[in-house]
Design an enzyme around this catalytic site. Structure first.
Site, short mmCIF file in Angstrom:
data_model
loop_
_atom_site.label_atom_id
_atom_site.label_comp_id
_atom_site.label_asym_id
_atom_site.label_seq_id
_atom_site.Cartn_x
_atom_site.Cartn_y
_atom_site.Cartn_z
CG ASP A 202 -0.26 -0.11 2.53
OD1 ASP A 202 0.96 -0.36 2.54
OD2 ASP A 202 -0.92 0.07 3.57
CG ASP A 204 3.56 3.56 3.88
OD1 ASP A 204 2.65 2.97 4.49
OD2 ASP A 204 4.57 2.98 3.43
CG ASP A 253 -1.86 2.97 7.08
OD1 ASP A 253 -1.33 3.57 6.11
OD2 ASP A 253 -1.29 2.05 7.68
#
Length: 479
Positions: A202, A204, A253
């Site tokens: 993913d 960041d 996130d």
């Protein structure tokens, strides 16, 4: 008694707004609780749902084309959510629905809807780096740090990854270009932009409007997939939120930071995207290697870390003219640990104007001592460093959130000594201070080192607090 309000009792305009929104005459309690929300409710009521449906469909076509969902299903899910309040009688749930609908109404178009229109031309700004030349050096450095002893019985708390990550990554690449003043990236994807051989999962990110962005994205995923999406906040990670699907699989996130923090984060511009300066990332990696679980990660897949390390080393060699000849001078700086008081004293006088740095391993103790100093010049860089820094009477005071490794009783392991030095250098970079000589010595101190076993380690600071979450399906916000 839950009576309907008398039409003559309340201002007709406010009553009409609430009545239109709820699809019913509000009770006395509903009216009095919701009347202060009348302006937000009116915005929701007049919101053009057809345009919104069109934007979501375009987002789906561009970023989620492989998801098997029809246009009519998307429309039904959107209209169903925007009429959910008509079947809701719990005041708390009504407040949640209003808050989340308000986010969609006021922000979605500017945050995610804009990704569907023609993008500005990409400014190609890549430099060709000779990463291969640094691979052997990186391997040597990491090998000396590969000292963790893996407990096979230990269950590692790594998250499960959603199949939607690849779709969200595609969206994030465009988002980073469109919103490069408020969102920057770091980690493996940012290094991939420098070295295409880097593997990444993913993306960041650091951003200044994390909560709003994640809510908008959660709804986009919900409307496209039909899945219940949950946003979680973790108490021991500052300003951190994560989106998970209904099966607790990790989607994306984000750390939220203030705009003034964003302004001082060192960054470089590549293909219309700002990434955290790889020099800063290299220092942060050195700092994080003092964390025992990061060393365990290294032992499991050293080649993955080698590619990243070589990329960052080549960047600092090219950018700062670092010469890797083993000249270390006074690096790592001398570190003495007081295990009872959980403070490490770092001797800094050979490199900086402050003579020493007191590194606290308990944040509350540092906060208390700063108050006693009656000093108001501390710098808080939030999740960028996970620490406050203060320089007072030629002494730096700071907090270190990681474990401290010991190579013998009362002796700080050189991996942690370098991590503490890197932590101080992060401050120097963030405040535009001098750091290049110290950086050169620090990196050279990592060359030609033997493995030193870990004798023991201090525990991390325990963070109080409870987990927060937003459950869209159940209309619950707990923060």
């Amino acid at each position: 008694m839950n009576r309907n309000p008398d039409q003559n009792t309340f201002p007709n305009i406010t009553l009409k707004i609430i009545e239109t929104y709820l699809g019913r005459v509000p009770s006395v309690n509903e009216y009095h609780m919701l009347k202060l929300q009348a302006r937000n409710i009116q915005k929701i009521t007049v919101f053009n749902k057809d345009i919104f449906v069109s934007l979501v469909k375009k987002n789906k076509k561009r970023f989620f084309s492989d998801v098997d969902t029809s246009a009519s299903e998307i429309k039904d899910r959107i209209l169903s959510y925007f009429s959910k309040q008509t079947q809701t009688y719990n005041i708390g749930k009504l407040f949640t629905i209003i808050e989340l609908q308000s986010v969609l109404v006021t922000t979605y178009t500017d945050i995610l809807g804009v990704l569907t229109i023609k993008a500005p031309n990409v400014i190609s700004s890549k430099i060709s780096y000779n990463v291969t030349s640094m691979e052997e050096l990186a391997r040597d450095m990491l090998n000396s740090m590969n000292v963790a002893v893996i407990d096979k019985a230990k269950v590692m708390g790594r998250h499960n990854v959603s199949s939607l990550v690849k779709n969200v990554n595609k969206l994030m690449e465009e988002y980073l270009r469109r919103h490069n003043k408020s969102c920057i990236c770091y980690g493996s994807y940012s290094l991939y932009l420098i070295n295409p051989n880097i593997r990444y999962g993913d993306i960041d990110i650091l951003q200044t409007n994390s909560r709003t962005f994640l809510i908008d994205l959660a709804f986009l995923i919900k409307f496209i997939t039909g899945n219940n999406i949950i946003l979680s906040k973790i108490p021991y990670l500052r300003n951190y939120m994560v989106i998970k699907d209904e099966n607790d699989n990790h989607i994306i996130d984000s750390f939220n930071i203030r705009q003034d923090t964003m302004n001082v984060v060192p960054k470089i511009f590549i293909d219309n995207i700002y990434i955290v300066d790889p020099t800063f990332q290299l220092l942060n990696m050195i700092k994080m290697k003092t964390q025992i679980d990061r060393l365990e990660d290294l032992s499991k897949d050293p080649e993955k870390f080698n590619a990243r390390m070589a990329t960052m080393l080549e960047y600092v060699r090219y950018t700062h003219g670092i010469v890797f000849d083993g000249t270390r001078n006074n690096m790592p700086m001398k570190c003495i640990i007081d295990e009872n008081n959980r403070i490490v004293t770092v001797t800094t006088k050979d490199y900086f104007s402050f003579k020493k740095c007191l590194v606290y391993l308990d944040e509350n103790v540092l906060s208390s001592d700063i108050l006693d100093l009656n000093a108001d010049t501390s710098c808080d860089f939030e999740s960028v460093t996970n620490s406050v820094y203060l320089i007072h009477d030629n002494i730096m005071y700071t907090y270190f959130s990681n474990t401290i490794l010991l190579s013998d009783k009362g002796k700080v392991h050189e991996i942690s000594a370098r991590g503490l030095c890197a932590h101080i250098l992060l401050y120097q970079m963030l405040t535009s201070g001098e750091y290049k000589q110290c950086l050169s010595d620090l990196l050279n101190s990592m060359m030609n080192r033997d493995k030193i076993p870990i004798y023991s380690h201090t525990e991390r600071d325990k963070k109080p607090g409870r987990h927060g979450f937003i459950n869209i399906e159940k209309d619950i916000i707990v923060f």
